[in-house]
Design an enzyme around this catalytic site. Structure first.
Site, PDB file in Angstrom:
ATOM      1  N   HIS A 156       0.859  -1.424  -0.090  1.00  0.00           N
ATOM      2  CA  HIS A 156      -0.051   0.147  -0.116  1.00  0.00           C
ATOM      3  C   HIS A 156       0.813   1.502  -0.088  1.00  0.00           C
ATOM      4  CE1 HIS A 156      -3.586   2.511   1.341  1.00  0.00           C
ATOM      5  NE2 HIS A 156      -2.593   3.129   1.570  1.00  0.00           N
ATOM      6  N   GLU A 157       1.772   1.484   0.824  1.00  0.00           N
ATOM      7  CA  GLU A 157       2.701   2.600   1.110  1.00  0.00           C
ATOM      8  C   GLU A 157       3.646   2.689  -0.288  1.00  0.00           C
ATOM      9  OE1 GLU A 157       1.738   4.696   3.124  1.00  0.00           O
ATOM     10  OE2 GLU A 157       0.536   3.354   4.459  1.00  0.00           O
ATOM     11  N   HIS A 175       3.466   6.532  -7.060  1.00  0.00           N
ATOM     12  CA  HIS A 175       2.885   7.764  -7.555  1.00  0.00           C
ATOM     13  C   HIS A 175       3.643   8.960  -7.512  1.00  0.00           C
ATOM     14  CE1 HIS A 175      -1.643   9.811  -7.418  1.00  0.00           C
ATOM     15  NE2 HIS A 175      -0.867  10.025  -8.697  1.00  0.00           N
TER      16      HIS A 175
END
Length: 684
Positions: free
Chosen positions: A492-493, A499
């Site tokens: 997730h991180e 991004h």
């Protein structure tokens, strides 16, 4: 920081400060040898390293930060440069280059404030954290002054309303509009006295919010003598002197009384914290009303994909209705399991402290797996190799261990990675701060230290981010081993980090995760799907002793467990999001925050509320994600569609990875997120 010159998104959304190491074989008990890649070796290494922060290079290579006094120097330099840029803006003609000056001002202030805010939350030394906090607050105060500066606003407004707008590219026009919008949200239209009051409220909210978040994460210290099961509880929780440190409300213990005791102790109402929450909500409402919004939620949601609180509540209520029946079914399964376990045929309820234990037990019985069996296949180094393999397949990029300069790191167990594209070269840096330590932020997070942007000479300012996790430290004879939940958090991180790395925006104000929160969570939630795909796990998961790959049967059974009790978990998320909306809605609240919580929980979930508890006092997202917690559910719906349309068939597809990068990630917040999603789906 304030909205105008602060980052547009902070994931509040990793690791070992080791030198590059040669491959070191790890011998199993059977005498076989497991060879790890250099990347895996760096993360698996159990050897302690000497602490080297605040030495000649300075934290993050910032020359001023070789001592605590350097934070004051950094602050003063940023403020001085900011004043010069403001003067340049006020003297400039209304041409598109004005947007670049605003972004340069934003970048100058963020470079100091974002770094200082990160250090405040994670540095191991109290003195350093205090110096960083002073810098963060000092720059934030200046930012709030800029947010209410009529001269800056009028300069930008003249540009946006002039004939020069046709000369702007799409990103420049959007960034100009975003800056203008942020001004207007900050009460630029108010008279001087009200603008001054706005700044005072913002400064007060920074302090109140920090107090709430800090207390929300603080464990409860209770005398051991208060526990009838002192020996047992001291084996589960840390002990300091004659006190036990209760740092979690949920236990896997078979002892129901102990589970109840831990839950009730951790969530017992703390009057001072509840008053801080009331003060936070009241001040936010006053701030919103000052700039002509009906509620703080209305202000917070302007500019998001959801747009209004009404849309959010409609979305949440629809989700709650859809989840009610499957959640009831799942609850009955847990009740039946508890009946069998307790050998009590008359038992007809599950209490909140039972949910974690019995859902875990049910998953184990279904998959015939236990945590230690799974963790053995997920040494941290192998997991990092897995991310490297995945990113190579999807985007053609590699994670390469970097040798940090002396003083660049803040802790001995931080690892610096370079993100390198096969043809484009170095894209940016990720600092990995992965292990538990005292005085460290407990929440797994992603921080932007420096945003990417096009510089005046045409070169690109490479992004720098930190990924924070709280994994167990290496053992004496074993690497750090992750549970699958930890692996999911890591993915997730790292989704946030990618991004930031893959965005290539002209302006740092909209780079990477600096976009609307309900869009910023999409890439990170999408990465969770990869963490739950057997095809992905089998490519990297290896037993830390034998080197054996994760058997397909175990991988499949493990991933099948994802959907078990999914409705109950989603109900919990709906509850959190609803509470967040209601607390930030119409004021004054007609009941206490605890009474509101109990009523909403009983109405929209099958999870009972435990009288005498107030979990909202530990819900730190009320500060960091005020009125935007719905973003997790919203983003999950969007990420699900992207996964099934783009990656479900082949999770390593380079074609889909490149499309995803160039139609979504590359733009950060530089284009309307709804338009980006439509483009991505249309092309696929």
């Amino acid at each position: 920081m304030g909205t105008l010159f602060g980052g547009r998104f902070a994931s509040q959304s990793r690791r070992l400060a080791l030198q590059w190491r040669r491959n070191i074989p790890i011998r199993s008990r059977q005498g076989t040898v497991t060879t790890w890649s250099p990347l895996a070796t760096a993360f698996n290494s159990p050897h302690p390293r000497q602490d080297r922060y605040l030495k000649p290079t300075g934290l993050f290579g910032v020359q001023e930060l070789t001592s605590t006094s350097g934070f004051s120097v950094l602050k003063n330099r940023a403020l001085s440069e900011g004043v010069k840029i403001v003067d340049e803006v006020l003297q400039s003609a209304p041409t598109p280059s004005l947007v670049g000056l605003f972004d340069k001002l934003s970048d100058t202030l963020c470079a100091a404030a974002d770094l200082a805010e990160f250090v405040r939350l994670t540095h191991p030394e109290h003195q350093v954290r205090g110096a960083a906090e002073d810098t963060s607050r000092g720059i934030s105060s200046y930012v709030e002054e800029l947010n209410t500066n009529p001269g800056l606003y009028n300069a930008l407004k003249n540009l946006i309303s002039s004939d020069n707008t046709h000369q702007m590219n799409e990103e420049t026009a959007r960034v100009g509009e975003l800056f203008l919008f942020d001004f207007e949200q900050s009460g630029i239209h108010l008279d001087e006295d009200k603008r001054r009051y706005f700044v005072e409220l913002q400064e007060a909210l920074l302090v109140i919010g920090a107090q709430f978040s800090q207390a929300a994460a603080s464990p409860v210290q209770v005398p051991l003598s208060h526990f009838p099961m002192a020996d047992e509880i001291s084996r589960i929780y840390p002990v300091s002197g004659d006190h036990v440190i209760i740092d979690s409300a949920f236990l896997d213990s078979k002892n129901e009384k102990l589970r109840e005791l831990a839950y009730m102790t951790c969530l017992k109402p703390i009057e001072s914290q509840l008053k801080t929450l009331d003060l936070l909500l009241t001040a936010r409402h006053q701030l919103a009303q000052l700039v002509n919004y009906p509620s703080y939620s209305h202000r917070a949601l302007t500019g998001t994909m959801a747009k209004t609180p009404e849309n959010v509540m409609d979305f949440l209520k629809q989700a709650a209705n859809m989840l009610h029946r499957p959640a009831e079914t799942e609850m009955q399964l847990l009740i039946s399991l508890k009946k069998d376990t307790m050998k009590d045929p008359d038992l007809n309820h599950i209490m909140p402290w039972d949910l974690h234990f019995y859902s875990g037990l049910a998953k184990y019985q279904s998959a015939k797996l236990n945590g230690s069996t799974i963790s053995a296949y997920f040494p941290l180094g192998a997991c990092m190799d897995g991310l490297n393999t995945l990113f190579k397949g999807l985007f053609g990029i590699s994670l390469e261990s970097q040798e940090p300069a002396e003083g660049e790191l803040w802790s001995a167990d931080v690892q610096k990675l370079g993100v390198v594209h096969e043809t484009e070269g170095l894209l940016g840096y990720i600092y990995c701060d992965f292990f538990n330590r005292e005085e460290k932020l407990l929440q797994d997070s992603h921080f932007t230290i420096r945003g990417g942007r096009v510089l005046d000479d045409g070169s690109y300012q490479l992004p720098v981010v930190v990924v924070v996790c709280n994994f167990p430290s290496p053992g004496v004879s074993s690497p750090p081993l992750l549970s699958h939940n930890m692996l999911e958090n890591l993915f997730h991180e790292m989704g946030h980090a990618m991004h930031s790395m893959l965005a290539r925006t002209q302006y740092q104000h909209v780079t990477g995760t600096r976009c609307s929160t309900d869009f910023a969570e999409v890439p990170s939630v999408l990465m969770e799907y990869f963490a739950w795909d057997p095809r992905v796990l089998m490519r990297f998961a290896r037993h830390y002793k034998t080197g054996q790959s994760l058997p397909e049967e175990i991988a499949v059974r493990l991933c099948q467990g994802r959907t078990m009790f999914g409705a109950l978990e989603m109900q919990r998320q709906v509850l959190y999001a609803m509470i967040d909306q209601i607390y930030h809605g119409k004021h004054p609240l007609d009941r206490s925050t605890t009474d509101i919580l109990a009523q909403v929980q009983e109405q929209y979930t099958v999870i009972p509320h435990a009288p005498g508890t107030a979990w909202q006092q530990r819900f730190s997202h009320l500060n960091g994600y005020g009125a935007k917690y719905y973003s997790y559910l919203w983003s999950r719906a969007v990420a699900s569609r992207i996964w099934h349309q783009c990656f479900a068939r082949d999770p390593f597809s380079r074609e889909m990875g490149d499309r995803y990068r160039h139609t979504m990630l590359a733009y950060g917040g530089g284009e309307n997120p709804t338009a980006l999603l439509k483009t991505c789906w249309r092309r696929n």
